[in-house]
Each structure stands twice: as C-alpha cells, then as structure tokens.
Design a protein around this motif. Structure first.
Motif, short mmCIF file in Angstrom:
data_model
loop_
_atom_site.label_atom_id
_atom_site.label_comp_id
_atom_site.label_asym_id
_atom_site.label_seq_id
_atom_site.Cartn_x
_atom_site.Cartn_y
_atom_site.Cartn_z
N TRP A 1 -45.59 -46.23 9.99
CA TRP A 1 -44.78 -45.01 10.08
C TRP A 1 -43.49 -45.24 9.30
O TRP A 1 -42.61 -46.01 9.73
CB TRP A 1 -44.49 -44.68 11.54
N PRO A 2 -43.34 -44.60 8.14
CA PRO A 2 -42.25 -44.96 7.22
C PRO A 2 -40.85 -44.71 7.75
O PRO A 2 -39.92 -45.43 7.41
CB PRO A 2 -42.54 -44.09 5.98
N GLU B 1 -39.60 -50.11 16.18
CA GLU B 1 -40.13 -48.81 16.64
C GLU B 1 -41.61 -48.69 16.32
O GLU B 1 -42.39 -48.15 17.13
CB GLU B 1 -39.34 -47.68 16.00
N ASN B 2 -42.03 -49.16 15.15
CA ASN B 2 -43.45 -49.15 14.81
C ASN B 2 -44.25 -49.97 15.82
O ASN B 2 -45.30 -49.52 16.31
CB ASN B 2 -43.65 -49.73 13.41
N ALA C 1 -39.42 -48.79 7.90
CA ALA C 1 -40.62 -49.30 7.24
C ALA C 1 -40.71 -48.87 5.79
O ALA C 1 -41.24 -49.59 4.95
CB ALA C 1 -41.87 -48.84 8.01
N ARG C 2 -40.17 -47.68 5.48
CA ARG C 2 -40.24 -47.20 4.09
C ARG C 2 -39.44 -48.09 3.13
O ARG C 2 -39.68 -48.08 1.92
CB ARG C 2 -39.74 -45.77 3.98
N ASN C 3 -38.51 -48.85 3.68
CA ASN C 3 -37.66 -49.70 2.83
C ASN C 3 -38.15 -51.15 2.76
O ASN C 3 -37.47 -52.01 2.20
CB ASN C 3 -36.22 -49.67 3.36
N LEU C 4 -39.33 -51.42 3.30
CA LEU C 4 -39.90 -52.76 3.25
C LEU C 4 -40.73 -52.94 1.99
O LEU C 4 -41.24 -51.97 1.41
CB LEU C 4 -40.79 -53.00 4.47
N LEU D 1 -46.14 -55.92 8.98
CA LEU D 1 -45.85 -54.97 10.05
C LEU D 1 -47.13 -54.32 10.57
O LEU D 1 -47.31 -54.14 11.78
CB LEU D 1 -44.87 -53.90 9.56
N ALA D 2 -48.03 -53.96 9.65
CA ALA D 2 -49.30 -53.36 10.08
C ALA D 2 -50.09 -54.32 10.96
O ALA D 2 -50.71 -53.92 11.95
CB ALA D 2 -50.11 -52.95 8.86
N ILE D 3 -50.08 -55.61 10.60
CA ILE D 3 -50.78 -56.61 11.41
C ILE D 3 -50.08 -56.77 12.76
O ILE D 3 -50.73 -56.85 13.81
CB ILE D 3 -50.86 -57.95 10.67
#
Length: 235
Positions: free
Chosen positions: A92-93, A99-100, A132-135, A143-145
């Motif tokens: 989630w960007p 928070e994700n 997340a959009r800035n990673l 983060l997804a893992i």
C-alpha cells in the motif's frame, strides 16, 4: 507431513483454460519452486492457491493442513495458514512500513508481533515511518515479505520475488527466504524466473509447461541435466 496438496487442478481465465490436471505436494518445512517459461502457468497456479483473482478453478482441489480451501474466499485464506507475496509486490503506497505490516496483523487471528517481524528485516527497522511509495524496489520487496510473514502463515507463497531487483538485492532476498525457512520453520512455495536463485534456496523443483506438470526433481539433479534447463527454462 504434507502441508499443501494441489490435486488435478484445472483453471483458467474467462473461457480459456490455462492449467490442466496440475498436481503438486509440498511437505512441511520444505522450500519448493515451480519453474517454467513465461506463460507456462506458474503464476496462475500460485494465484489459485492464494485465491487471488482473476483465475477460476474449473476442477480439482487445493488443500492446506488437510483442509480443502478450493472455494475459500481470498480474505479468509490468511487465517487458513496462507501468506502471499504477490508479483510486483503490491504494497500500500500511501502507508508507512509499520502501517502496511499492521494491516496484516489486524486482519489475522494469530499474527506475529511487529518486533518479531521486523527482526528479520533490519533495513526496514530504520525506515519504519517511511511511506512505501518512497522505498526502493528491494525495500518494497522486503516489506511485501514482512507483511505476509506478519499473518504467521504455515506456508508462504512467493510469486517472482527477485523480479526487477539488482543482483545484490536478490542475494538479500535469498538470505531472508533461507532464514525464514530455517528459523521460523516456514514452508515456502516459490515461483521464480531466476533459476539460479531457485536452485540455491529450494529443496525440490516442479516444472510446468503449457499448463501441465512435466517433471519434478531436486536441485542437484537439475544441475546434472542441462537438457531439462534448455527445454523448459531456456538456460
């Protein structure tokens, strides 16, 4: 103990059939990879197990921990022991790292706590309040893992986790996969175009071609059979 049983799975999109009688068994504690050329049916197989749209099951069954989940709604599968790292990450960007991860924690009946999840991802600990959009791509993959791990799954499904990543980041992903398997005892089902990475981390490989399972072997056997790599993987 067999943790995941895919039996005679037929599936497709609309009126087109993609999978034909696919059968795969994954034992508890294993890392098993599904290999094949682009368009062979790898991601469709994984999306069927995850319950992700849009493929629909035409026939066959999917069982996890002995329970038939073939018709279980997607949002309920996390509580059936399935963690899912989708292709292209899909974090989630607009939400931060914490928070994700908290979204997964709050939507699972028996999650891992935040500190335990982040202990496997030191880089994320330093960035936990960053959106997340800035990673970077590698950080988003981690983060997804981490988000999938937070649901405390019995099996983690990982669809192309090395896609688009620099080689040194791929090595980091490999290390995380191996560590989660060894330290958490996590069973992992992996779809991966990076054959070298799959061979490094997997206990067994299944090969899919034109929607059908055509072979199964260990990494050591695959190394001895270049004709298999050439036929099904073009490497």
């Amino acid at each position: 103990m067999t943790l995941v049983e895919i039996e005679d799975l037929c599936a497709g999109y609309g009126t087109g059939q993609v999978l034909f009688d696919v059968s795969i068994d994954i034992e508890e504690g294993e890392i098993v990879s599904l290999l094949g050329r682009n368009g062979a049916g790898k991601s469709t197989t994984m999306r069927c197990v995850a319950g992700a749209e849009p493929p629909h099951v035409l026939d066959g069954s999917i069982r996890v921990n002995g329970e038939d989940i073939t018709d279980t709604k997607t949002y309920k599968r996390a509580n059936k022991g399935i963690g899912y790292v989708p292709e292209e990450r899909r974090v989630w960007p607009g939400l931060t790292i914490t928070e994700n991860i908290r979204m997964a924690i709050n939507n699972t009946t028996d999650p891992l706590d935040m500190d335990r999840v982040l202990s496997y991802f030191p880089r994320l600990q330093d960035l936990e309040d960053k959106a997340a959009r800035n990673l970077s791509g590698g950080e988003q993959q981690m983060l997804a893992i981490a988000r999938a791990l937070a649901s405390n799954p019995d099996v983690m499904l990982m669809d192309e986790p090395s896609e688009g990543l620099a080689p040194y980041i791929v090595r980091d992903v490999e290390e995380v996969i191996t560590t989660l398997n060894e330290e958490e005892g996590l069973t992992i089902f992996l779809v991966e175009q990076n054959v070298v990475m799959a061979m490094d981390v997997s206990d067994r490989h299944y090969f899919i071609d034109q929607g059908q399972i055509v072979d199964e072997m260990t990494p050591s056997k695959l190394k001895e059979r270049p004709e298999v790599r050439q036929k099904y993987l073009s490497v």
